[in-house]
Design an enzyme around this catalytic site. Structure first.
Site, PDB file in Angstrom:
ATOM      1  N   ARG A   1      21.977  48.508  -6.030  1.00 48.50           N
ATOM      2  CA  ARG A   1      22.527  48.213  -4.708  1.00 48.50           C
ATOM      3  C   ARG A   1      23.345  49.434  -4.314  1.00 48.50           C
ATOM      4  O   ARG A   1      24.413  49.650  -4.876  1.00 48.50           O
ATOM      5  CB  ARG A   1      23.423  46.977  -4.766  1.00 48.50           C
ATOM      6  CG  ARG A   1      22.690  45.717  -5.220  1.00 48.50           C
ATOM      7  CD  ARG A   1      23.649  44.576  -5.525  1.00 48.50           C
ATOM      8  NE  ARG A   1      24.389  44.137  -4.339  1.00 48.50           N
ATOM      9  CZ  ARG A   1      23.924  43.279  -3.431  1.00 48.50           C
ATOM     10  NH1 ARG A   1      22.723  42.762  -3.564  1.00 48.50           N
ATOM     11  NH2 ARG A   1      24.647  42.933  -2.395  1.00 48.50           N
TER      12      ARG A   1
ATOM     13  N   ASP B   1      25.472  51.953  -1.668  1.00 44.12           N
ATOM     14  CA  ASP B   1      26.340  51.881  -0.493  1.00 44.12           C
ATOM     15  C   ASP B   1      25.836  52.760   0.640  1.00 44.12           C
ATOM     16  O   ASP B   1      24.998  53.638   0.451  1.00 44.12           O
ATOM     17  CB  ASP B   1      27.737  52.393  -0.863  1.00 44.12           C
ATOM     18  CG  ASP B   1      28.497  51.380  -1.673  1.00 44.12           C
ATOM     19  OD1 ASP B   1      28.368  50.180  -1.399  1.00 44.12           O
ATOM     20  OD2 ASP B   1      29.217  51.809  -2.600  1.00 44.12           O
TER      21      ASP B   1
ATOM     22  N   ARG C   1      31.257  56.403  -8.305  1.00 43.50           N
ATOM     23  CA  ARG C   1      32.096  57.166  -7.379  1.00 43.50           C
ATOM     24  C   ARG C   1      33.559  57.167  -7.830  1.00 43.50           C
ATOM     25  O   ARG C   1      34.276  58.168  -7.645  1.00 43.50           O
ATOM     26  CB  ARG C   1      31.967  56.607  -5.964  1.00 43.50           C
ATOM     27  CG  ARG C   1      30.615  56.911  -5.335  1.00 43.50           C
ATOM     28  CD  ARG C   1      30.378  56.107  -4.072  1.00 43.50           C
ATOM     29  NE  ARG C   1      31.461  56.287  -3.119  1.00 43.50           N
ATOM     30  CZ  ARG C   1      31.617  55.531  -2.030  1.00 43.50           C
ATOM     31  NH1 ARG C   1      30.770  54.546  -1.779  1.00 43.50           N
ATOM     32  NH2 ARG C   1      32.623  55.755  -1.215  1.00 43.50           N
TER      33      ARG C   1
END
Lengths: 249, 249
Positions: A50, A52, A198
């Protein structure tokens, strides 16, 4: 119904992410609409990861079920023709057994995070890398990263919106290398928490700049507290590069 | 007046070329306007190469003369600040003697031409590479390319708009290599004719696809006739990568 596995490359820049979003364009929506145009069928795309808004994929793995009788290569070509001009391309398509699932059968995920470390702004890599102007010590970053490898509670590196049942993950690899003025972070695990890569990269950059001591990475991990996070790296440097399945090992 | 040598990186996509054009934006105009904003002086940018609309540069070499007393690093930073949001960046700036000339002192130029050779459309490399869907035989391309190395009359590979006094050039290197699904052509010479690299790459692609025999490359060269040109490759795959100067050898 036939289950088709797709390998998908995309530029995440114009999308609100891979998954369908109520408020903006998604890769999933583009592929599902292309499939509807090709087959007349309303399909659901399932994917290994998934990603972003702004995050890219070199080889996302996904699947969809189609009733229409069509060869994988012809399906790939037809989807690509319908996907234009969106920056999404099907680079491989094959038939899989009905119990193969792009997300649930996946046993490994790899990401690369690309930093360009120089004074000058980016031109050709704008939107394709994180621009860090202050000099980074990639060796210090690599050393700090090793504290995160293994099984840990990654609460510090987890988005408040993360839906995972547990903050426990096993990180198999977190390597930092310098290639000219590029600093590349390569991460591999069975699965990741939301924003984990991240968040880890953001803190590694603090170590690289000398803002954090090398030991602060381990301290942040041990804090198990989101407020111990130093920095979340921006999405444009992140690439989903590989999903691993048992039968392909 | 002080002569400043600049190294410039740019994404050629939004520009009508490096040189000033009456009818559209150019890299030269962007840099000259940035210099005017920084120094209050109307300057002229001189560059090692003249690149077409859509052609990129990783390290163009240029110079301009400025009366204002300013350190090279500060000039670079100020120009970069003013160049935003144009995809142009000064990556190096240094003072050179008054007789150093980015174009006339240059004794070698290198280009890279990037082809992505696969069925699927490009996403992240759109506008950054030539997409060739038919399989290319890079070894055959490399073999054919060797017929062009050396001193020749390159009339076949020269644009009708070329302003060079003579079609005679000495090509030092024309190498073709495959790196995964990328096929890279690397060309080096003291100087090139207008469209020469793109024209050579276009014909090499015909060889790679099997449309031309390997020997047809030599035949096209010997024809010394623009109408013998098979194909001019599109600009988006071309990168100016290096200019060489005697004192830097």
């Amino acid at each position: 119904m036939t289950r088709f596995a797709l390998t998908i490359e995309f530029d995440g820049g114009p999308f609100f992410g891979l998954q369908r979003q109520a408020d903006g364009p998604s890769v999933q929506q583009s592929v599902e609409e292309a499939a509807l145009a090709v087959t007349g069928e309303t399909v659901t795309l399932h994917s290994a990861g998934r990603t972003d808004s702004g995050v890219h994929a070199l080889a996302m793995r996904s699947h969809l079920d189609i009733a229409k009788n069509i060869e994988p290569f012809r399906l790939m070509e037809a989807l690509n023709a319908r996907l234009r001009p969106d920056p999404v391309a099907i680079t491989h398509c094959e038939v899989k057994p009905d119990d193969w699932h792009a997300r649930f059968s996946c046993i490994g995920r790899s990401y690369e995070y690309r930093i360009r470390n120089r004074r000058s702004p980016l031109t050709l890599e704008r939107g394709r890398a994180w621009h860090v102007a202050r000099p980074l010590d990639a060796e210090a970053m690599h050393e700090a990263a090793q504290a995160l490898v293994g099984q840990h509670d990654f609460t510090t590196f987890r988005s408040a919106h993360c839906q995972a049942a547990s903050p426990e993950k096993t990180l198999d690899r977190l390597d930092v290398t310098r290639e000219g003025d590029a600093v590349i972070v390569r991460a591999a695990a069975r699965s990741f928490l939301h924003h984990q890569v991240r968040s880890m990269v953001g803190c590694l950059a603090l170590v690289g700049q000398g803002t954090w001591r090398i030991e602060q990475m381990a301290e942040a991990l041990e804090a198990k507290d989101r407020s111990a996070l130093g920095l979340n790296a921006p999405p444009e440097g992140l690439y989903f590069v590989k999903a691993t399945y048992p039968e392909e090992e």
